[in-house]
Design a protein around this motif. Structure first.
Motif, PDB file in Angstrom:
ATOM      1  N   ALA A 154     -23.306   3.528  -6.022  1.00  0.00           N
ATOM      2  CA  ALA A 154     -23.036   4.969  -5.983  1.00  0.00           C
ATOM      3  C   ALA A 154     -22.179   5.417  -7.162  1.00  0.00           C
ATOM      4  N   GLY A 155     -21.926   4.516  -8.111  1.00  0.00           N
ATOM      5  CA  GLY A 155     -21.109   4.873  -9.262  1.00  0.00           C
ATOM      6  C   GLY A 155     -19.635   4.961  -8.959  1.00  0.00           C
ATOM      7  N   LEU A 156     -19.177   4.192  -7.952  1.00  0.00           N
ATOM      8  CA  LEU A 156     -17.789   4.239  -7.519  1.00  0.00           C
ATOM      9  C   LEU A 156     -17.128   2.886  -7.691  1.00  0.00           C
ATOM     10  N   GLU A 157     -15.803   2.894  -7.709  1.00  0.00           N
ATOM     11  CA  GLU A 157     -15.037   1.656  -7.736  1.00  0.00           C
ATOM     12  C   GLU A 157     -13.769   1.850  -6.925  1.00  0.00           C
ATOM     13  N   PRO A 158     -13.238   0.774  -6.347  1.00  0.00           N
ATOM     14  CA  PRO A 158     -12.023   0.928  -5.539  1.00  0.00           C
ATOM     15  C   PRO A 158     -10.796   1.137  -6.410  1.00  0.00           C
ATOM     16  N   SER A 159      -9.959   2.083  -6.021  1.00  0.00           N
ATOM     17  CA  SER A 159      -8.627   2.172  -6.614  1.00  0.00           C
ATOM     18  C   SER A 159      -7.639   1.398  -5.761  1.00  0.00           C
ATOM     19  N   CYS A 160      -8.019   1.113  -4.505  1.00  0.00           N
ATOM     20  CA  CYS A 160      -7.189   0.317  -3.605  1.00  0.00           C
ATOM     21  C   CYS A 160      -8.042  -0.207  -2.465  1.00  0.00           C
ATOM     22  N   LEU A 161      -7.960  -1.515  -2.231  1.00  0.00           N
ATOM     23  CA  LEU A 161      -8.448  -2.106  -0.992  1.00  0.00           C
ATOM     24  C   LEU A 161      -7.235  -2.248  -0.091  1.00  0.00           C
ATOM     25  N   MET A 162      -7.308  -1.735   1.100  1.00  0.00           N
ATOM     26  CA  MET A 162      -6.146  -1.575   1.971  1.00  0.00           C
ATOM     27  C   MET A 162      -5.963  -2.777   2.908  1.00  0.00           C
ATOM     28  N   GLU A 163      -4.755  -3.346   3.077  1.00  0.00           N
ATOM     29  CA  GLU A 163      -3.672  -3.320   2.113  1.00  0.00           C
ATOM     30  C   GLU A 163      -4.028  -4.272   0.974  1.00  0.00           C
ATOM     31  N   PRO A 164      -3.657  -3.987  -0.292  1.00  0.00           N
ATOM     32  CA  PRO A 164      -4.100  -4.832  -1.396  1.00  0.00           C
ATOM     33  C   PRO A 164      -3.768  -6.310  -1.230  1.00  0.00           C
ATOM     34  N   ALA A 165      -2.590  -6.632  -0.689  1.00  0.00           N
ATOM     35  CA  ALA A 165      -2.197  -8.031  -0.551  1.00  0.00           C
ATOM     36  C   ALA A 165      -3.134  -8.795   0.376  1.00  0.00           C
ATOM     37  N   ARG A 166      -3.745  -8.103   1.328  1.00  0.00           N
ATOM     38  CA  ARG A 166      -4.677  -8.737   2.262  1.00  0.00           C
ATOM     39  C   ARG A 166      -5.819  -9.425   1.527  1.00  0.00           C
ATOM     40  N   TRP A 191      14.211  -4.233  -8.207  1.00  0.00           N
ATOM     41  CA  TRP A 191      13.351  -3.108  -7.833  1.00  0.00           C
ATOM     42  C   TRP A 191      11.900  -3.355  -8.239  1.00  0.00           C
ATOM     43  N   ARG A 192      11.685  -3.837  -9.463  1.00  0.00           N
ATOM     44  CA  ARG A 192      10.310  -4.069  -9.910  1.00  0.00           C
ATOM     45  C   ARG A 192       9.631  -5.124  -9.045  1.00  0.00           C
ATOM     46  N   GLU A 193      10.326  -6.225  -8.795  1.00  0.00           N
ATOM     47  CA  GLU A 193       9.733  -7.284  -7.974  1.00  0.00           C
ATOM     48  C   GLU A 193       9.483  -6.788  -6.549  1.00  0.00           C
ATOM     49  N   GLY A 194      10.467  -6.085  -5.993  1.00  0.00           N
ATOM     50  CA  GLY A 194      10.333  -5.616  -4.620  1.00  0.00           C
ATOM     51  C   GLY A 194       9.263  -4.552  -4.473  1.00  0.00           C
ATOM     52  N   PHE A 195       9.251  -3.585  -5.394  1.00  0.00           N
ATOM     53  CA  PHE A 195       8.245  -2.527  -5.319  1.00  0.00           C
ATOM     54  C   PHE A 195       6.845  -3.097  -5.438  1.00  0.00           C
ATOM     55  N   THR A 196       6.656  -4.048  -6.360  1.00  0.00           N
ATOM     56  CA  THR A 196       5.328  -4.626  -6.564  1.00  0.00           C
ATOM     57  C   THR A 196       4.788  -5.240  -5.279  1.00  0.00           C
ATOM     58  N   VAL A 197       5.647  -5.955  -4.569  1.00  0.00           N
ATOM     59  CA  VAL A 197       5.214  -6.570  -3.316  1.00  0.00           C
ATOM     60  C   VAL A 197       4.979  -5.523  -2.236  1.00  0.00           C
ATOM     61  N   LEU A 198       5.929  -4.611  -2.068  1.00  0.00           N
ATOM     62  CA  LEU A 198       5.841  -3.635  -0.981  1.00  0.00           C
ATOM     63  C   LEU A 198       4.742  -2.611  -1.221  1.00  0.00           C
ATOM     64  N   GLU A 199       4.437  -2.334  -2.475  1.00  0.00           N
ATOM     65  CA  GLU A 199       3.273  -1.502  -2.788  1.00  0.00           C
ATOM     66  C   GLU A 199       1.994  -2.203  -2.342  1.00  0.00           C
ATOM     67  N   SER A 200       1.909  -3.510  -2.578  1.00  0.00           N
ATOM     68  CA  SER A 200       0.708  -4.261  -2.197  1.00  0.00           C
ATOM     69  C   SER A 200       0.538  -4.339  -0.684  1.00  0.00           C
ATOM     70  N   LEU A 201       1.615  -4.060   0.057  1.00  0.00           N
ATOM     71  CA  LEU A 201       1.558  -4.009   1.519  1.00  0.00           C
ATOM     72  C   LEU A 201       1.420  -2.562   2.015  1.00  0.00           C
ATOM     73  N   ASN A 202       1.331  -1.619   1.080  1.00  0.00           N
ATOM     74  CA  ASN A 202       1.197  -0.194   1.402  1.00  0.00           C
ATOM     75  C   ASN A 202       2.395   0.322   2.192  1.00  0.00           C
ATOM     76  N   ARG A 203       3.569  -0.167   1.859  1.00  0.00           N
ATOM     77  CA  ARG A 203       4.771   0.270   2.545  1.00  0.00           C
ATOM     78  C   ARG A 203       5.639   1.193   1.697  1.00  0.00           C
ATOM     79  N   VAL A 204       5.697   0.966   0.394  1.00  0.00           N
ATOM     80  CA  VAL A 204       6.456   1.824  -0.511  1.00  0.00           C
ATOM     81  C   VAL A 204       5.514   2.297  -1.616  1.00  0.00           C
ATOM     82  N   LEU A 205       5.448   3.620  -1.812  1.00  0.00           N
ATOM     83  CA  LEU A 205       4.573   4.228  -2.808  1.00  0.00           C
ATOM     84  C   LEU A 205       5.416   5.132  -3.703  1.00  0.00           C
ATOM     85  N   LEU A 206       4.783   5.865  -4.578  1.00  0.00           N
ATOM     86  CA  LEU A 206       5.474   6.865  -5.387  1.00  0.00           C
ATOM     87  C   LEU A 206       4.980   8.245  -4.975  1.00  0.00           C
TER      88      LEU A 206
END
Length: 432
Positions: free
Chosen positions: A256-268, A400-415
């Protein structure tokens, strides 16, 4: 005399099912005591995973819920917009008058004026004259359609420039046991019978289901146990029920000409998370991201669905650097203080991916930062507060960088996106 083809007959059965048993089973009176939260179509997720936290909140959001059923995703998104005083409209399309009636009653119970309902089939989108949308939700629908690829392609054509979608499809391994019982019920309660008759047969089968049935062993879903008649029917008697491995889902998107910007949760979808052995992790590191996701799905065995945010190929918007001084972190739902309490002293966060709980390593000092994340403080402000508490800036940035990277991948902290349009900055102010 005209006879329906096999495909058309099943689609007619599907229409009859959702008129008889609108799904999911909901009571509008419950809106007074709770808001159902999930993915996709959580506003903070859309802001981040679709628009990269760059689309100003002041820009109205026009959203389509394609196959809204009784309205869970639509009610959540419309409520989020209303609570945040965000301009926008949520357009709900479904062919079931019964389901639309329930969704409409739920919206009325909440006093939502930013949502409207259109009766129509996703198999005939051309005739609905819907216009373009910034965001499209198609959750739990594609796998029931006669031609999912064709409908997904039509939905892609309804995306405004820069828009994206939130999708959910069934996955096979986490639904082990479902298709076995469906196979038996195809014979015991054949399609073409009235929905009430088929449901009665299914209830009698479930009451006598052998202890060895795989469905009894599978705790990855509970529609047949707690979802009422609609849940039991949808799980075990649905006339068309496809399941996609992650590879099959990605192929569907690609077509369909699409690509994922996120598979939820990314770490999964990171196989390394489930393989602590160093040699195995080294092997996983050699794989492409699609292969890593396929290995994760096959190893864990409990993915009953795939949830994704998707955009047009090549149109993914990168979020600001998490250490941009002006970036504003926001908790997706769980307050920072509560998430911090879940982190053990050794820096391990026990995280549940459905029925599988995995210890995820985070920097232990992130526990002192998370309670300060309130959705209004910028990263620069957080750095200042932590400096006042004795954490020098370079240390803060590392944690912060290490923590955000992990927690973003768990969909817990975003911007959070900017409140108003901001001029482009040639050189973002990234803390160093």
């Amino acid at each position: 005399m005209t006879t329906l083809s096999g495909a058309d007959a099943r689609d007619a059965d599907l229409a009859a099912q959702y008129e008889a048993y609108p799904y999911p089973q909901r009571d509008p009176r419950d809106e007074a005591k709770r808001l159902l939260i999930g993915s996709p179509s959580h506003l903070r997720e859309i802001d981040y995973w679709v628009f990269g936290a760059r689309r100003p909140q002041a820009v109205p959001l026009r959203a389509l819920v394609a196959g809204c059923g009784t309205g869970d995703g639509a009610i959540m998104l419309a409520t989020h917009l209303a609570r945040a005083s965000r301009a926008g409209e949520v357009v709900c399309v479904d062919r079931s008058t019964h389901a639309l009636g329930i969704a409409r009653a739920r919206a009325e119970a909440r006093g939502l004026g930013n949502i409207r309902f259109i009766q129509g089939s996703l198999n005939a989108l051309d005739g609905l004259d819907l216009g373009l949308f910034d965001y499209i939700d198609c959750c739990g629908v594609l796998h029931h359609l006669p031609d999912p690829a064709a409908v997904l392609g039509e939905l892609e054509g309804l995306l405004a420039p820069g828009g994206g979608m939130g999708l959910m499809v069934y996955a096979p391994y986490g639904r082990t046991g479902v298709y076995m019982v469906q196979e038996a019920l195809e014979i015991l309660a054949p399609h073409g019978q009235k929905p009430a008759e088929r449901l009665g047969t299914a209830k009698r089968v479930m009451a006598a289901l052998p202890a060895t049935a795989w469905l009894r062993q599978n705790g990855n879903f509970g529609d047949h146990l707690t979802g009422g008649d609609a849940g039991l029917y949808d799980l075990l008697l649905n006339p068309r029920d496809r399941a996609y491995t992650i590879g099959g889902f990605l192929d569907l998107l690609d077509g369909a000409g699409l690509e994922p910007s996120c598979l939820m949760e990314p770490a999964r979808y990171d196989a390394a998370l489930f393989l602590p052995n160093p040699r195995l992790r080294a092997r996983v590191a050699e794989l492409g991201w699609r292969e890593r996701a396929s290995v994760a799905e096959a190893l864990t065995g409990n993915m009953a669905t795939h949830v994704a945010y998707v955009v047009r190929k090549g149109a993914r918007v990168a979020a600001p650097d998490c250490c941009d001084a002006d970036a504003v972190p926001v908790m997706r739902e769980m307050p920072g203080a509560e998430l911090a309490r879940q982190i053990r002293p050794d820096g391990m966060l026990p995280f549940a991916f459905g029925t599988l709980t995995v210890p995820v390593p985070v920097p232990p000092q992130i526990r002192t930062i998370l309670p300060l994340v309130d959705g209004t403080r910028s990263v620069g402000a957080l750095a200042g507060l932590m400096a006042d508490g004795g954490m020098e800036r370079n240390r803060f940035l590392k944690v912060w960088r290490e923590g955000f990277t992990v927690l973003e991948s768990l969909n817990r902290v975003l911007l959070r996106p900017p409140c108003e349009a901001e001029p482009d900055r040639a050189l973002p102010a990234v803390l160093k």
